[in-house]
Write a protein that holds these residues in place. Structure first.
Motif, PDB file in Angstrom:
ATOM      1  N   PHE A  26       8.826   5.126   9.019  1.00 13.14           N
ATOM      2  CA  PHE A  26       9.523   6.386   9.292  1.00 13.14           C
ATOM      3  C   PHE A  26       9.990   6.447  10.741  1.00 13.14           C
ATOM      4  O   PHE A  26      11.137   6.803  11.016  1.00 13.14           O
ATOM      5  N   MET A  27       9.115   6.100  11.676  1.00 11.50           N
ATOM      6  CA  MET A  27       9.466   6.181  13.094  1.00 11.50           C
ATOM      7  C   MET A  27      10.644   5.270  13.434  1.00 11.50           C
ATOM      8  O   MET A  27      11.565   5.669  14.138  1.00 11.50           O
ATOM      9  N   ILE A  28      10.590   4.052  12.945  1.00  9.77           N
ATOM     10  CA  ILE A  28      11.657   3.090  13.232  1.00  9.77           C
ATOM     11  C   ILE A  28      12.968   3.537  12.587  1.00  9.77           C
ATOM     12  O   ILE A  28      14.016   3.565  13.238  1.00  9.77           O
ATOM     13  N   GLY A  29      12.920   3.911  11.323  1.00 10.37           N
ATOM     14  CA  GLY A  29      14.138   4.333  10.620  1.00 10.37           C
ATOM     15  C   GLY A  29      14.732   5.606  11.180  1.00 10.37           C
ATOM     16  O   GLY A  29      15.945   5.691  11.420  1.00 10.37           O
ATOM     17  N   ASP A  30      13.897   6.596  11.422  1.00  5.52           N
ATOM     18  CA  ASP A  30      14.379   7.854  11.980  1.00  5.52           C
ATOM     19  C   ASP A  30      14.931   7.633  13.389  1.00  5.52           C
ATOM     20  O   ASP A  30      15.957   8.194  13.762  1.00  5.52           O
ATOM     21  N   LEU A  78       7.646   0.291  16.534  1.00  8.46           N
ATOM     22  CA  LEU A  78       7.458  -1.162  16.610  1.00  8.46           C
ATOM     23  C   LEU A  78       6.143  -1.523  17.285  1.00  8.46           C
ATOM     24  O   LEU A  78       5.448  -2.457  16.871  1.00  8.46           O
ATOM     25  N   ALA A  79       5.778  -0.779  18.334  1.00 11.87           N
ATOM     26  CA  ALA A  79       4.511  -1.029  19.028  1.00 11.87           C
ATOM     27  C   ALA A  79       3.328  -0.776  18.091  1.00 11.87           C
ATOM     28  O   ALA A  79       2.374  -1.557  18.053  1.00 11.87           O
ATOM     29  N   LEU A  80       3.411   0.310  17.331  1.00 11.64           N
ATOM     30  CA  LEU A  80       2.343   0.605  16.379  1.00 11.64           C
ATOM     31  C   LEU A  80       2.272  -0.476  15.302  1.00 11.64           C
ATOM     32  O   LEU A  80       1.184  -0.946  14.952  1.00 11.64           O
ATOM     33  N   ALA A  81       3.416  -0.895  14.800  1.00 12.10           N
ATOM     34  CA  ALA A  81       3.434  -1.943  13.766  1.00 12.10           C
ATOM     35  C   ALA A  81       2.818  -3.243  14.277  1.00 12.10           C
ATOM     36  O   ALA A  81       2.114  -3.934  13.545  1.00 12.10           O
TER      37      ALA A  81
END
Length: 87
Positions: A26-30, A78-81
């Motif tokens: 969600f974070m990356i896409g949003d 990305l950092a979280l992933a």
């Protein structure tokens, strides 16, 4: 029957990792949508419901602000992933 979850990882742990993975998606896409299409993205989320609208109101008519936030949001995702590697 083989167990797909390692003996060191509980089902709860896998569930939490999957939830975190969904948050990164969600974070990356949003973030990307906000970066590439700030006007359209903010317009989509404007709402007559005050609490919902309060989330996007700071970005209305401020595409540079939304792009900056989108960049930060994507980087945080990305950092979280990167931290969610299976061990």
């Amino acid at each position: 029957m083989t167990d797909t979850v390692s003996t060191n990882e509980s089902g709860l742990s896998v569930g939490l990792k999957r939830s975190a993975e969904m948050a990164t998606i969600f974070m990356i896409g949003d973030g990307l949508l906000g970066l590439l299409q700030p006007h359209r993205h903010v317009a989509l989320w404007r709402s007559p419901v005050r609490t919902v609208d309060a989330l996007v109101r700071p970005f209305a008519d401020r595409p540079a602000r939304r792009r900056t936030y989108g960049l930060l949001q994507g980087a945080a995702g990305l950092a979280l992933a990167a931290r969610l590697r299976m061990r």
